[in-house]
Design a protein around this motif. Sequence first.
Motif, PDB file in Angstrom:
ATOM      1  N   ARG A   1      10.114  38.579  24.312  1.00 53.55           N
ATOM      2  CA  ARG A   1      10.048  38.075  25.693  1.00 53.55           C
ATOM      3  C   ARG A   1       8.870  37.142  25.887  1.00 53.55           C
ATOM      4  O   ARG A   1       8.954  36.179  26.645  1.00 53.55           O
ATOM      5  CB  ARG A   1       9.941  39.260  26.676  1.00 53.55           C
ATOM      6  N   ALA A   2       7.758  37.401  25.206  1.00 58.92           N
ATOM      7  CA  ALA A   2       6.607  36.508  25.336  1.00 58.92           C
ATOM      8  C   ALA A   2       6.889  35.151  24.711  1.00 58.92           C
ATOM      9  O   ALA A   2       6.438  34.119  25.221  1.00 58.92           O
ATOM     10  CB  ALA A   2       5.381  37.140  24.689  1.00 58.92           C
ATOM     11  N   LEU A   3       7.622  35.140  23.612  1.00 60.49           N
ATOM     12  CA  LEU A   3       7.948  33.895  22.904  1.00 60.49           C
ATOM     13  C   LEU A   3       9.452  33.660  22.951  1.00 60.49           C
ATOM     14  O   LEU A   3      10.104  33.459  21.930  1.00 60.49           O
ATOM     15  CB  LEU A   3       7.468  33.976  21.456  1.00 60.49           C
ATOM     16  N   GLN A   4      10.014  33.692  24.147  1.00 60.94           N
ATOM     17  CA  GLN A   4      11.455  33.512  24.300  1.00 60.94           C
ATOM     18  C   GLN A   4      11.852  32.098  23.895  1.00 60.94           C
ATOM     19  O   GLN A   4      11.262  31.117  24.345  1.00 60.94           O
ATOM     20  CB  GLN A   4      11.875  33.768  25.743  1.00 60.94           C
ATOM     21  N   ALA A   5      12.852  32.013  23.036  1.00 63.32           N
ATOM     22  CA  ALA A   5      13.252  30.725  22.476  1.00 63.32           C
ATOM     23  C   ALA A   5      13.878  29.845  23.536  1.00 63.32           C
ATOM     24  O   ALA A   5      14.678  30.306  24.351  1.00 63.32           O
ATOM     25  CB  ALA A   5      14.230  30.933  21.323  1.00 63.32           C
ATOM     26  N   ASN A   6      13.493  28.574  23.527  1.00 62.94           N
ATOM     27  CA  ASN A   6      14.139  27.610  24.412  1.00 62.94           C
ATOM     28  C   ASN A   6      15.453  27.111  23.818  1.00 62.94           C
ATOM     29  O   ASN A   6      16.374  26.770  24.560  1.00 62.94           O
ATOM     30  CB  ASN A   6      13.189  26.435  24.657  1.00 62.94           C
ATOM     31  N   HIS A   7      15.538  27.095  22.501  1.00 59.13           N
ATOM     32  CA  HIS A   7      16.755  26.669  21.819  1.00 59.13           C
ATOM     33  C   HIS A   7      17.841  27.730  22.000  1.00 59.13           C
ATOM     34  O   HIS A   7      17.585  28.933  21.870  1.00 59.13           O
ATOM     35  CB  HIS A   7      16.472  26.443  20.342  1.00 59.13           C
ATOM     36  N   TYR A   8      19.056  27.286  22.273  1.00 61.31           N
ATOM     37  CA  TYR A   8      20.138  28.223  22.591  1.00 61.31           C
ATOM     38  C   TYR A   8      20.481  29.130  21.413  1.00 61.31           C
ATOM     39  O   TYR A   8      20.649  30.336  21.566  1.00 61.31           O
ATOM     40  CB  TYR A   8      21.371  27.432  23.032  1.00 61.31           C
ATOM     41  N   GLY A   9      20.573  28.570  20.216  1.00 64.14           N
ATOM     42  CA  GLY A   9      20.943  29.368  19.057  1.00 64.14           C
ATOM     43  C   GLY A   9      19.917  30.443  18.741  1.00 64.14           C
ATOM     44  O   GLY A   9      20.271  31.593  18.445  1.00 64.14           O
TER      45      GLY A   9
ATOM     46  N   PHE B   1      17.846  31.721  20.892  1.00 68.74           N
ATOM     47  CA  PHE B   1      17.907  32.691  21.994  1.00 68.74           C
ATOM     48  C   PHE B   1      19.023  33.707  21.762  1.00 68.74           C
ATOM     49  O   PHE B   1      18.844  34.906  22.017  1.00 68.74           O
ATOM     50  CB  PHE B   1      18.125  31.959  23.313  1.00 68.74           C
ATOM     51  N   VAL B   2      20.164  33.242  21.278  1.00 67.29           N
ATOM     52  CA  VAL B   2      21.275  34.152  20.975  1.00 67.29           C
ATOM     53  C   VAL B   2      20.859  35.161  19.911  1.00 67.29           C
ATOM     54  O   VAL B   2      21.134  36.371  20.025  1.00 67.29           O
ATOM     55  CB  VAL B   2      22.512  33.358  20.518  1.00 67.29           C
ATOM     56  N   LEU B   3      20.168  34.704  18.869  1.00 67.04           N
ATOM     57  CA  LEU B   3      19.734  35.606  17.800  1.00 67.04           C
ATOM     58  C   LEU B   3      18.719  36.623  18.318  1.00 67.04           C
ATOM     59  O   LEU B   3      18.824  37.824  18.040  1.00 67.04           O
ATOM     60  CB  LEU B   3      19.134  34.784  16.663  1.00 67.04           C
ATOM     61  N   GLN B   4      17.734  36.161  19.096  1.00 66.14           N
ATOM     62  CA  GLN B   4      16.737  37.063  19.664  1.00 66.14           C
ATOM     63  C   GLN B   4      17.380  38.132  20.537  1.00 66.14           C
ATOM     64  O   GLN B   4      17.117  39.334  20.388  1.00 66.14           O
ATOM     65  CB  GLN B   4      15.735  36.269  20.507  1.00 66.14           C
TER      66      GLN B   4
END
Length: 354
Positions: free
Chosen positions: A280-288, A290-293
């Motif tokens: 959550r602190a380093l939430q990905a901006n990239h969609y792919g 983000f899906v993996l996280q």
Amino acid sequence: MKKLLRNSFTWHAGPPAWGSAVVAVLGCALPLVLGLFTAHSGFLWASAGAFQAAQATPLHRFGMLRMLLLTGLGACSAGLGFWAGNYPLVSLCTFAAFGLLLAWLQRFGSEAGKLGIGLCICLCLGQGQFGIGNLHNPYAVAMLFILGGLWVMLLAFGLRGLHGLRMWPYMPRFISILKVLKRHAQRLPRQQWRLHALACMLAFAASGLIVNLAGLSRGYWLTLTVISTLQLEFQGNLVRALQASLASLAAAGLLIILGHSLQSPPMMVMILLVLVFLSRALQANHYGLFVLQTSLCFVLLAESLAQDWHLAEVRLLNVLIGVALSLTIALAVHALRLQLNKPGKPEDSSQRPL
């Protein structure tokens, strides 16, 4: 080399969101600790609702409205998936509808696509948890999911108060938002979106039907593997789809090895809370990414109290079926795309009428 390093370390937009990470950890920690003491699977749904609500940033202007939207729609998706887990035809129709919804939301950009992937993950967890644990009522699943989301919203109100912000923001101008989304959707070619929607419907519906008919335990390993490859940017690119499938297989393998080696719910909860904080602190901006996280954290939330990690082959079989199904649908849609884009054969001049 400098460009490669810069792209590797700028996958996260902006500084780390420490406040949102603390809210996410506290929101997930309380139901997980209660689940450890009571061994009741209902607390897992409260932790899933808390994590789903924590995906929104409470300090943003419309963060609280987004939390409310994520909690309500996520609860409906989880309850619907739990209810559909006992009916093959209902599972087929529901997963096909959510596949179409995901493809439709991906037309409007990555943020709308993130909303769609969250709802689809909640649907997968609902179907996969059917028949497991102490709950047998979809309404109870939805209510516990909402309670977890409301607990996170209460923490978010406190975070906004510490920053001196309004407890509830002004309502947005929905007409302006709809105009922006419409302009974004018009940039996408209509044929490309239709093929992507067809792939999402076929793959997601087939995965839900296979889990239901085969009676696969922990079926969300299969459905989440499939949904991780349903990205609009992969449309027409078999190499990217293969890379996503292999990445999902590798991530699932690491999770299975971790759970099989620990065999301890308290240790799993501790590791999960650390991963939730960092994610959550380093939430990905990239969609792919983000899906993996999000998929990894949701799977660990659902498996944090599991006592059957010794059945690693069941989870691995689900993942392999999901990879095979994803690649099959990708190949079929790619062949259809080539057939549609094939130029017409030139007319034979000897057969033309005089």
